[in-house]
Design an enzyme around this catalytic site. Sequence first.
Site, PDB file in Angstrom:
ATOM      1  N   ASN A   9      36.300  47.063  28.878  1.00 44.01           N
ATOM      2  CA  ASN A   9      35.774  46.104  27.913  1.00 44.01           C
ATOM      3  C   ASN A   9      34.264  46.315  27.832  1.00 44.01           C
ATOM      4  OD1 ASN A   9      34.995  43.914  26.425  1.00 44.01           O
ATOM      5  ND2 ASN A   9      35.531  42.370  27.966  1.00 44.01           N
ATOM      6  N   LYS A  11      32.233  45.038  25.833  1.00 41.50           N
ATOM      7  CA  LYS A  11      31.551  43.823  25.383  1.00 41.50           C
ATOM      8  C   LYS A  11      30.536  44.163  24.266  1.00 41.50           C
ATOM      9  CE  LYS A  11      32.348  41.882  29.904  1.00 41.50           C
ATOM     10  NZ  LYS A  11      32.080  40.788  30.819  1.00 41.50           N
ATOM     11  N   HIS A  97      39.849  36.491  26.026  1.00 44.61           N
ATOM     12  CA  HIS A  97      38.886  36.761  27.106  1.00 44.61           C
ATOM     13  C   HIS A  97      38.111  35.466  27.401  1.00 44.61           C
ATOM     14  CE1 HIS A  97      35.417  38.345  29.253  1.00 44.61           C
ATOM     15  NE2 HIS A  97      36.157  39.417  29.507  1.00 44.61           N
ATOM     16  N   GLU A 167      41.779  37.429  35.074  1.00 43.02           N
ATOM     17  CA  GLU A 167      40.340  37.568  35.267  1.00 43.02           C
ATOM     18  C   GLU A 167      39.755  36.226  35.682  1.00 43.02           C
ATOM     19  OE1 GLU A 167      38.730  41.150  32.952  1.00 43.02           O
ATOM     20  OE2 GLU A 167      38.660  39.446  31.608  1.00 43.02           O
ATOM     21  N   GLY A 173      31.557  39.717  36.070  1.00 45.33           N
ATOM     22  CA  GLY A 173      30.135  40.047  35.968  1.00 45.33           C
ATOM     23  C   GLY A 173      29.283  39.521  37.108  1.00 45.33           C
ATOM     24  N   SER A 213      34.640  42.158  38.267  1.00 46.28           N
ATOM     25  CA  SER A 213      33.835  42.954  39.197  1.00 46.28           C
ATOM     26  C   SER A 213      34.620  44.099  39.841  1.00 46.28           C
ATOM     27  CB  SER A 213      33.193  42.048  40.256  1.00 46.28           C
ATOM     28  OG  SER A 213      32.320  41.112  39.645  1.00 46.28           O
TER      29      SER A 213
HETATM   30  C1  PEP Z   1      35.450  41.516  31.880  1.00 44.57           C
HETATM   31  O1  PEP Z   1      34.580  40.901  31.267  1.00 44.57           O
HETATM   32  O2  PEP Z   1      36.554  41.695  31.342  1.00 44.57           O
HETATM   33  C2  PEP Z   1      35.147  42.001  33.212  1.00 44.57           C
HETATM   34  C3  PEP Z   1      36.147  42.223  33.996  1.00 44.57           C
HETATM   35  O3  PEP Z   1      33.807  42.179  33.540  1.00 44.57           O
HETATM   36  P1  PEP Z   1      33.216  42.790  34.920  1.00 44.57           P
HETATM   37  O4  PEP Z   1      34.083  43.947  35.309  1.00 44.57           O
HETATM   38  O5  PEP Z   1      31.847  43.181  34.580  1.00 44.57           O
HETATM   39  O6  PEP Z   1      33.302  41.686  35.935  1.00 44.57           O
END
Ligand code: PEP
Length: 255
Positions: A9, A11, A97, A167, A173, A213
């Site tokens: 992703n 973003k 999301h 998630e 993040g 993460s």
């Molecule tokens: C996400 O936003 O889908 C995500 C998993 O972000 P990160 O890997 O940066 O935590």
Amino acid sequence: MPALVVAGNWKMNTTISDAVALAAGIRDGAASAQGVDDVELVLCPPFVCLAAVRQAVEGSAVKVGAQNMHFQDSGAFTGEVSPGMLQGLCDYVILGHSERRQLFGENDEAVNSKIKAAQAAGLKPILCVGESLAHREAGSASDIISGQVRAGLEGVSDCSGLIVAYEPIWAIGTGQAATPETAAEIMGGAIFETLRNLFSAGADDISLLYGGSVNGGNAGEFAAQDCVHGALVGGASLQAEQFLQVAVAVAAAKD
Ligand code: PEP
């Protein structure tokens, strides 16, 4: 076992030229990365980069996904993108999301309409669910997650091509991934049981991804759990090498 999937992703990152360079790096690296043939790689760039990324990965096994979508076919929805507009540009679409839910007011009802519209358009939805830190600390994570899965999939009868990503909001993040045990408890518990209730044996073929993460160093520990079939990757998907390390780790854990 369901298909192994590692989705990136991106973003609101990458210009078109950044996106093409990143997609090409992943495409080229994937050709020689150990075991990655067994993993479906899905790149989810911003809308404006979809066509260029699609072109960059053409002829390879790398797939493309969108990060969001409106559920209506067309109309007065300034700034939105319809399912039909994505047809031919991508195969997957991330829906629900937590950033969409938290920052743009997307609720379960809208997510449900989007899932149905994506399926009707032949796009594979990646349904994201996750609890806040407050809900986790209150002991209601499982209830929140099963509620999101049930509401997001209400009235959906066909689960082919469906992917569900767990998630936890507190792990996105932050550099503070869930433990593999916490992920497995929710994914093998609340998520899988709800999917079983909805789709009976069909649930056995739904890929479940952990997100929050994830990086090359921890992806293997998540994928070592039976109920985890890959990862949804944010930050680490913006570097070809790091993204491929996640895919290599997932493939190795499932080998
Ligand atoms: C996400 O936003 O889908 C995500 C998993 O972000 P990160 O890997 O940066 O935590």
